[in-house]
Enzyme design. Structure first.
Site, PDB file in Angstrom:
ATOM      1  N   SER A 150       0.847  -1.194   0.033  1.00  0.00           N
ATOM      2  CA  SER A 150      -0.018   0.101   0.028  1.00  0.00           C
ATOM      3  C   SER A 150       0.903   1.342   0.099  1.00  0.00           C
ATOM      4  CB  SER A 150      -1.005  -0.024   1.268  1.00  0.00           C
ATOM      5  OG  SER A 150      -1.883   0.890   0.852  1.00  0.00           O
ATOM      6  N   ASP A 227     -10.474  -5.436  -3.106  1.00  0.00           N
ATOM      7  CA  ASP A 227      -9.673  -4.550  -2.133  1.00  0.00           C
ATOM      8  C   ASP A 227     -10.429  -3.238  -2.077  1.00  0.00           C
ATOM      9  OD1 ASP A 227      -7.920  -2.257  -1.337  1.00  0.00           O
ATOM     10  OD2 ASP A 227      -6.076  -3.589  -1.564  1.00  0.00           O
ATOM     11  N   HIS A 262      -7.596  -6.081   0.891  1.00  0.00           N
ATOM     12  CA  HIS A 262      -5.973  -5.206   1.349  1.00  0.00           C
ATOM     13  C   HIS A 262      -5.369  -5.848   2.440  1.00  0.00           C
ATOM     14  CE1 HIS A 262      -3.974  -1.432   0.590  1.00  0.00           C
ATOM     15  NE2 HIS A 262      -4.324  -0.922   1.844  1.00  0.00           N
TER      16      HIS A 262
HETATM   17  N1  LIG Z   1      -8.069   2.791   8.636  1.00  0.00           N
HETATM   18  C1  LIG Z   1      -8.054   1.490   8.552  1.00  0.00           C
HETATM   19  C2  LIG Z   1      -7.200   0.722   7.227  1.00  0.00           C
HETATM   20  C3  LIG Z   1      -5.768   1.111   7.328  1.00  0.00           C
HETATM   21  C4  LIG Z   1      -5.109  -0.261   6.525  1.00  0.00           C
HETATM   22  O1  LIG Z   1      -5.693  -0.954   5.851  1.00  0.00           O
HETATM   23  N2  LIG Z   1      -3.924  -0.162   6.671  1.00  0.00           N
HETATM   24  C5  LIG Z   1      -3.005  -1.077   6.210  1.00  0.00           C
HETATM   25  C6  LIG Z   1      -1.974  -0.610   5.368  1.00  0.00           C
HETATM   26  S1  LIG Z   1      -2.870   0.640   4.122  1.00  0.00           S
HETATM   27  C7  LIG Z   1      -2.543  -2.112   6.838  1.00  0.00           C
HETATM   28  O2  LIG Z   1      -1.472  -2.682   6.597  1.00  0.00           O
HETATM   29  N3  LIG Z   1      -3.176  -2.152   8.515  1.00  0.00           N
HETATM   30  C8  LIG Z   1      -2.615  -2.781   9.515  1.00  0.00           C
HETATM   31  C9  LIG Z   1      -2.664  -4.193   9.278  1.00  0.00           C
HETATM   32  O3  LIG Z   1      -3.777  -5.063   8.722  1.00  0.00           O
HETATM   33  O4  LIG Z   1      -2.061  -4.949  10.359  1.00  0.00           O
HETATM   34  C10 LIG Z   1      -7.203   0.885   9.788  1.00  0.00           C
HETATM   35  O5  LIG Z   1      -6.990   1.725  10.460  1.00  0.00           O
HETATM   36  O6  LIG Z   1      -7.348  -0.484   9.810  1.00  0.00           O
END
Ligand SMILES: N[C@@H](CCC(=O)N[C@@H](CS)C(=O)NCC(=O)O)C(=O)O
Length: 284
Positions: A150, A227, A262
């Site tokens: 991402s 996604d 995602h």
């Molecule tokens: N706002 C949402 C979406 C953020 C999101 O999807 N972040 C991705 C990267 S863009 C991620 O890797 N989140 C942490 C995880 O899944 O461990 C959240 O805080 O979880």
């Protein structure tokens, strides 16, 4: 500058170590994780993959959720997982939203005065961190590559395209491919880089592949068709169209994975393919 060891765990025959250090680029203390495979135990230099995480992540998400350690151990490869922004610098507005500021450094060197003292994640990843790691740990600087997810997919692709001799190859999960044309990127770049949009292009994969034509590259991109960020933020289809228009299809393997989202469940499903992509270049 010395590292302080925060924790150490044996995993898949190797060692997972979390370090803290004082960053000159970011003017704050930073943590990062390193997985060293068993081959590194006797001081033997091993190849390494840098992994840049996405919005809201720390140095831990990838290490704990991707399943990459088993694959890295299988191939005798180190993994280096840095944090995603400066920490604890308390700039007004840095914690108001999850997609900007803390946890959202976007791998750029900020030029706006409010952010430019600390938000220098581009130089941190390209210069400071490698110079510390390769001086102090048994990871071979001549055999490193870069991967991300991402916001980190954007970081990995842009850093690689701008530094193709430093990193042997690149891959990305769900990369923000055209940040100058999506809400996440526009919010970050207008704040970090200012209102002159011509300065943003140096950190935009789609723009960079139009201008960096000299080196032939070998890029693997995976993105899930389910996604929720695909159309609004990631713009991987636009990347694919641009690659085609430039006649660079042989350099980009862009895969749309049916039904995946995602999350790290998606990443862990395809992590072995990505590690294999890197192994081919690192052990060539
Ligand atoms: N706002 C949402 C979406 C953020 C999101 O999807 N972040 C991705 C990267 S863009 C991620 O890797 N989140 C942490 C995880 O899944 O461990 C959240 O805080 O979880």
């Amino acid at each position: 500058m010395a590292f302080t060891e925060i924790s150490r765990n044996k995993a898949f025959g190797g060692q997972l170590v979390k370090y803290k250090h004082s960053s000159e680029e970011l003017q704050c203390d930073m943590n990062f994780n390193v997985f060293l495979p068993k081959e590194a135990a006797n001081g033997q230099q091993v190849p390494g993959i840098y992994f840049l995480s996405g919005l809201t992540c720390t140095e831990d998400n990838f290490i704990q959720k991707s399943g990459a350690l088993a694959e890295a151990a299988k191939h005798g490869i180190a993994l280096i997982a840095p944090d995603t922004s400066p920490r604890g610098v308390s700039i007004e507005g840095d914690s108001d939203s999850w997609d900007f500021g803390t946890g959202a450094g976007f791998y750029v060197d900020a030029t706006e005065p409010k952010w430019s003292k600390n938000y220098r994640m581009y130089s941190y990843i390209v210069k400071e961190l490698p110079s510390l790691i390769h001086n102090q740990l048994p990871v071979d600087e001549s055999r490193i590559s870069i991967m991300g997810h991402s916001m980190g997919g954007h970081g990995a692709l842009t850093i690689y395209i701008k530094n193709p001799t430093k990193f042997k190859t690149v891959s990305a999960f769900s990369p923000i491919s055209n940040p100058i044309n999506c809400p996440w990127g526009q919010k970050a770049f207008s704040n970090y880089l200012g209102s002159d949009e011509s300065t943003w292009k140096q950190y935009d994969t789609l723009e960079l592949i139009k201008t960096h034509l000299n080196e032939k590259i070998d890029v693997l991109v995976d993105v899930g068709t389910a996604d929720g960020f695909l159309e609004s933020q990631l713009k991987v289809s636009t990347l694919q169209e641009t690659v085609k228009a430039l006649g660079r299809e042989s350099e980009f393997n862009i895969r749309f994975q049916e039904g995946y989202d995602h999350s790290y469940f998606f990443i862990s499903t395809f992590i072995a393919d990505h590690i294999n992509h890197h192994v081919k270049a690192l052990k060539a």
